[in-house]
Design a protein around this motif. Structure first.
Motif, PDB file in Angstrom:
ATOM      1  N   GLU A   6     -25.875   0.379 -25.201  1.00  0.00           N
ATOM      2  CA  GLU A   6     -26.015  -0.491 -26.354  1.00  0.00           C
ATOM      3  C   GLU A   6     -26.381  -1.891 -25.877  1.00  0.00           C
ATOM      4  O   GLU A   6     -25.690  -2.855 -26.168  1.00  0.00           O
ATOM      5  CB  GLU A   6     -24.726  -0.523 -27.166  1.00  0.00           C
ATOM      6  N   ALA A   7     -27.475  -1.969 -25.085  1.00  0.00           N
ATOM      7  CA  ALA A   7     -27.874  -3.258 -24.521  1.00  0.00           C
ATOM      8  C   ALA A   7     -28.041  -4.292 -25.619  1.00  0.00           C
ATOM      9  O   ALA A   7     -27.607  -5.425 -25.489  1.00  0.00           O
ATOM     10  CB  ALA A   7     -29.163  -3.101 -23.728  1.00  0.00           C
ATOM     11  N   TYR A   8     -28.675  -3.896 -26.720  1.00  0.00           N
ATOM     12  CA  TYR A   8     -28.686  -4.781 -27.876  1.00  0.00           C
ATOM     13  C   TYR A   8     -28.920  -3.965 -29.142  1.00  0.00           C
ATOM     14  O   TYR A   8     -29.585  -2.938 -29.124  1.00  0.00           O
ATOM     15  CB  TYR A   8     -29.733  -5.898 -27.750  1.00  0.00           C
ATOM     16  N   CYS A  55     -30.176 -15.488 -30.079  1.00  0.00           N
ATOM     17  CA  CYS A  55     -30.779 -16.501 -30.968  1.00  0.00           C
ATOM     18  C   CYS A  55     -31.585 -15.892 -32.109  1.00  0.00           C
ATOM     19  O   CYS A  55     -31.864 -16.573 -33.094  1.00  0.00           O
ATOM     20  CB  CYS A  55     -31.649 -17.455 -30.166  1.00  0.00           C
ATOM     21  N   GLY A  56     -31.981 -14.622 -31.989  1.00  0.00           N
ATOM     22  CA  GLY A  56     -32.750 -13.993 -33.065  1.00  0.00           C
ATOM     23  C   GLY A  56     -34.031 -14.743 -33.367  1.00  0.00           C
ATOM     24  O   GLY A  56     -34.801 -15.068 -32.462  1.00  0.00           O
ATOM     25  N   THR A  57     -34.253 -15.053 -34.640  1.00  0.00           N
ATOM     26  CA  THR A  57     -35.480 -15.758 -35.040  1.00  0.00           C
ATOM     27  C   THR A  57     -35.394 -17.262 -34.772  1.00  0.00           C
ATOM     28  O   THR A  57     -36.281 -18.016 -35.180  1.00  0.00           O
ATOM     29  CB  THR A  57     -35.767 -15.538 -36.536  1.00  0.00           C
ATOM     30  N   SER A 104     -26.856 -10.746 -23.093  1.00  0.00           N
ATOM     31  CA  SER A 104     -25.754 -11.704 -23.100  1.00  0.00           C
ATOM     32  C   SER A 104     -24.726 -11.409 -22.025  1.00  0.00           C
ATOM     33  O   SER A 104     -24.023 -12.304 -21.575  1.00  0.00           O
ATOM     34  CB  SER A 104     -25.069 -11.655 -24.468  1.00  0.00           C
ATOM     35  N   PHE A 105     -24.627 -10.142 -21.626  1.00  0.00           N
ATOM     36  CA  PHE A 105     -23.606  -9.783 -20.631  1.00  0.00           C
ATOM     37  C   PHE A 105     -24.145  -9.861 -19.201  1.00  0.00           C
ATOM     38  O   PHE A 105     -23.452  -9.486 -18.254  1.00  0.00           O
ATOM     39  CB  PHE A 105     -23.050  -8.381 -20.914  1.00  0.00           C
ATOM     40  N   ALA A 106     -25.371 -10.362 -19.044  1.00  0.00           N
ATOM     41  CA  ALA A 106     -25.958 -10.587 -17.718  1.00  0.00           C
ATOM     42  C   ALA A 106     -26.904 -11.780 -17.849  1.00  0.00           C
ATOM     43  O   ALA A 106     -28.120 -11.643 -17.724  1.00  0.00           O
ATOM     44  CB  ALA A 106     -26.704  -9.347 -17.237  1.00  0.00           C
ATOM     45  N   LEU A 121     -23.785 -15.250 -35.856  1.00  0.00           N
ATOM     46  CA  LEU A 121     -23.970 -13.882 -36.355  1.00  0.00           C
ATOM     47  C   LEU A 121     -24.332 -12.927 -35.224  1.00  0.00           C
ATOM     48  O   LEU A 121     -25.126 -12.003 -35.405  1.00  0.00           O
ATOM     49  CB  LEU A 121     -25.070 -13.863 -37.439  1.00  0.00           C
ATOM     50  N   PHE A 122     -23.750 -13.162 -34.062  1.00  0.00           N
ATOM     51  CA  PHE A 122     -24.145 -12.410 -32.875  1.00  0.00           C
ATOM     52  C   PHE A 122     -23.034 -11.504 -32.333  1.00  0.00           C
ATOM     53  O   PHE A 122     -23.271 -10.335 -32.025  1.00  0.00           O
ATOM     54  CB  PHE A 122     -24.613 -13.397 -31.799  1.00  0.00           C
ATOM     55  N   PHE A 123     -21.813 -12.010 -32.227  1.00  0.00           N
ATOM     56  CA  PHE A 123     -20.768 -11.238 -31.533  1.00  0.00           C
ATOM     57  C   PHE A 123     -20.475  -9.902 -32.211  1.00  0.00           C
ATOM     58  O   PHE A 123     -20.076  -8.945 -31.548  1.00  0.00           O
ATOM     59  CB  PHE A 123     -19.494 -12.081 -31.360  1.00  0.00           C
ATOM     60  N   HIS A 124     -20.708  -9.813 -33.522  1.00  0.00           N
ATOM     61  CA  HIS A 124     -20.417  -8.537 -34.198  1.00  0.00           C
ATOM     62  C   HIS A 124     -21.442  -7.453 -33.842  1.00  0.00           C
ATOM     63  O   HIS A 124     -21.315  -6.326 -34.300  1.00  0.00           O
ATOM     64  CB  HIS A 124     -20.318  -8.729 -35.713  1.00  0.00           C
ATOM     65  N   HIS A 125     -22.428  -7.810 -33.009  1.00  0.00           N
ATOM     66  CA  HIS A 125     -23.385  -6.803 -32.515  1.00  0.00           C
ATOM     67  C   HIS A 125     -22.929  -6.195 -31.187  1.00  0.00           C
ATOM     68  O   HIS A 125     -23.636  -5.359 -30.628  1.00  0.00           O
ATOM     69  CB  HIS A 125     -24.769  -7.450 -32.317  1.00  0.00           C
ATOM     70  N   LEU A 126     -21.784  -6.635 -30.663  1.00  0.00           N
ATOM     71  CA  LEU A 126     -21.351  -6.199 -29.331  1.00  0.00           C
ATOM     72  C   LEU A 126     -20.103  -5.322 -29.410  1.00  0.00           C
ATOM     73  O   LEU A 126     -19.193  -5.611 -30.194  1.00  0.00           O
ATOM     74  CB  LEU A 126     -21.020  -7.423 -28.465  1.00  0.00           C
ATOM     75  N   THR A 127     -20.053  -4.305 -28.542  1.00  0.00           N
ATOM     76  CA  THR A 127     -18.804  -3.555 -28.389  1.00  0.00           C
ATOM     77  C   THR A 127     -17.745  -4.501 -27.810  1.00  0.00           C
ATOM     78  O   THR A 127     -18.079  -5.573 -27.282  1.00  0.00           O
ATOM     79  CB  THR A 127     -18.989  -2.394 -27.399  1.00  0.00           C
TER      80      THR A 127
HETATM   81  C1  LIG Z   1     -27.734 -10.714 -36.472  1.00  0.00           C
HETATM   82  S1  LIG Z   1     -28.821 -11.349 -35.306  1.00  0.00           S
HETATM   83  C2  LIG Z   1     -28.383 -13.077 -35.245  1.00  0.00           C
HETATM   84  C3  LIG Z   1     -29.577 -13.935 -34.925  1.00  0.00           C
HETATM   85  C4  LIG Z   1     -29.360 -15.438 -35.014  1.00  0.00           C
HETATM   86  N1  LIG Z   1     -28.389 -15.894 -34.046  1.00  0.00           N
HETATM   87  C5  LIG Z   1     -28.984 -15.892 -36.392  1.00  0.00           C
HETATM   88  O1  LIG Z   1     -27.994 -16.593 -36.565  1.00  0.00           O
HETATM   89  O2  LIG Z   1     -29.714 -15.567 -37.348  1.00  0.00           O
HETATM   90  C6  LIG Z   1     -28.144 -10.770 -33.766  1.00  0.00           C
HETATM   91  C7  LIG Z   1     -29.119 -10.942 -32.628  1.00  0.00           C
HETATM   92  O3  LIG Z   1     -28.449 -10.628 -31.420  1.00  0.00           O
HETATM   93  C8  LIG Z   1     -29.361  -9.945 -30.577  1.00  0.00           C
HETATM   94  N2  LIG Z   1     -28.566  -9.197 -29.610  1.00  0.00           N
HETATM   95  C9  LIG Z   1     -27.732  -8.152 -29.864  1.00  0.00           C
HETATM   96  N3  LIG Z   1     -27.108  -7.777 -28.735  1.00  0.00           N
HETATM   97  C10 LIG Z   1     -27.572  -8.586 -27.740  1.00  0.00           C
HETATM   98  C11 LIG Z   1     -27.290  -8.718 -26.358  1.00  0.00           C
HETATM   99  N4  LIG Z   1     -26.397  -7.922 -25.752  1.00  0.00           N
HETATM  100  N5  LIG Z   1     -27.918  -9.684 -25.659  1.00  0.00           N
HETATM  101  C12 LIG Z   1     -28.798 -10.505 -26.262  1.00  0.00           C
HETATM  102  N6  LIG Z   1     -29.115 -10.430 -27.562  1.00  0.00           N
HETATM  103  C13 LIG Z   1     -28.509  -9.491 -28.303  1.00  0.00           C
HETATM  104  C14 LIG Z   1     -30.213  -9.096 -31.513  1.00  0.00           C
HETATM  105  O4  LIG Z   1     -31.440  -8.746 -30.935  1.00  0.00           O
HETATM  106  C15 LIG Z   1     -30.354 -10.026 -32.708  1.00  0.00           C
HETATM  107  O5  LIG Z   1     -31.518 -10.813 -32.619  1.00  0.00           O
END
Ligand SMILES: C[S@@+](CC[C@H](N)C(=O)[O-])C[C@H]1O[C@@H](n2cnc3c(N)ncnc32)[C@H](O)[C@@H]1O
Length: 219
Positions: A6-8, A55-57, A104-106, A121-127
Motif C-alpha cells: 500500500e505504497a500510496y 501534497c496531492g494537487t 512518506s515512509f522513505a 487530509l493525508f494520514f488517513h491514507h496510511l496503515t
Molecule cells: C486525500 S489526498 C490529500 C491531498 C492534499 N494534501 C490535500 O489536502 O488536498 C492524499 C494524498 O496522499 C497521497 N499519498 C497517499 N499515501 C502516500 C504515501 N505513502 N506517500 C506519499 N503520498 C501518499 C495520495 O497520492 C494523495 O495525493
C-alpha cells in the motif's frame, strides 16, 4: 519494502476519480477554512524550508508559498499523476514550488533539513504501520525545534459526524481511517518522540470532523 503493498492510496482511492478531487474536497471538507487555519498556525518565515507531505494537487503547498513567497516550499506525493496536476496549478498561480514523487515512509531528504512539515487530509491514507514510519521520517527530516502541523479527519464530535464519516470510510477504507476516527493520531505523534502535541482546532464538515494538530521536535 514492507509498505509496498500500500505504497500510496490515490486521492479519491481510484485514479480515475483524481480529476474531480479538488471539487469534491472543496465541497465536503470545509477546505478553505481549515487550510487557512493551517497556514496561519504554521507561521512560515522567509528563511524557512517547508515540506508538504502527501501534497496531492498542492492547494495547501501553493497557499503557503503565496503566504510567504521567500520560503523554500516543497511538496511530495506518491502519485505522479496528481503531481502533474499540482505542477499545472502552481504554474497558473505563478509560484515556484519543488514537487517530488516519493513515499512518506522513505522521504528523499536529508536529516534535519526542514523547519516545518505540514500535511492535510493525508494520514488517513496510511496503515497504522505506515503512519508510524511516516512520523519517524518527519521526525528525522525536521530540524531540532522544527514543527509539524497536520490537518486530517479526527475523532467525530458527535453521532452525526460519526455517521457521515462512514462515507469517507467506504471510499478510503476502514483500515487506514480507524486511527483517525478513534482519535489515535495525537498518541502516534507522541510515540514518534514529538513534544507539545496539541489539537488546536476542530471543525464539523459535511463528511466528518476535521482536526488540526501541532507538535514540535525538541531542540
Ligand atoms: C486525500 S489526498 C490529500 C491531498 C492534499 N494534501 C490535500 O489536502 O488536498 C492524499 C494524498 O496522499 C497521497 N499519498 C497517499 N499515501 C502516500 C504515501 N505513502 N506517500 C506519499 N503520498 C501518499 C495520495 O497520492 C494523495 O495525493
Amino acid at each position: 519494502m514492507s509498505g509496498d503493498r500500500e505504497a500510496y492510496i490515490p486521492a479519491l482511492r481510484y485514479a480515475w476519480l483524481t480529476p474531480i478531487y479538488d471539487t469534491v474536497v472543496r465541497w465536503t471538507t470545509r477546505e478553505s477554512t481549515f487550510k487557512r487555519a493551517l497556514v496561519a498556525q504554521a507561521d512560515v518565515q522567509p528563511q524557512h524550508r517547508l515540506l508538504d507531505v502527501g501534497c496531492g494537487t498542492a492547494t495547501l503547498t501553493i497557499a503557503i508559498k503565496v503566504d510567504c513567497p521567500d520560503a523554500d516550499v516543497a511538496g511530495l506525493d506518491g502519485d505522479p499523476g496528481i503531481l502533474a496536476t499540482a505542477g499545472e496549478k502552481a504554474a497558473r498561480a505563478g509560484v515556484s514550488i519543488a514537487l517530488e514523487q516519493g513515499y512518506s515512509f522513505a522521504l528523499p531528504y536529508g536529516d534535519n533539513s526542514f523547519d516545518r512539515v505540514v500535511s492535510s487530509l493525508f494520514f488517513h491514507h496510511l496503515t497504522t504501520e505506515n503512519k508510524r514510519r511516516t512520523l519517524a521520517e518527519i521526525m528525522r527530516v525536521l530540524k531540532p525545534g522544527g514543527e509539524v502541523h497536520i490537518a486530517d479527519w479526527g475523532k467525530p464530535q458527535n453521532f452525526v459526524m460519526r455517521s457521515v464519516f462512514f462515507l469517507v470510510q467506504l471510499l478510503d477504507g476502514f483500515e487506514t481511517t480507524a486511527d483517525n476516527v478513534q482519535g489515535r493520531l495525537p498518541a502516534l505523534i507522541g510515540e514518534a518522540g514529538f513534544q507539545g502535541i496539541n489539537k488546536t482546532a476542530e471543525w464539523a464538515a459535511p463528511l466528518g470532523t476535521i482536526a488540526l494538530l501541532t507538535a514540535i521536535k525538541s531542540a
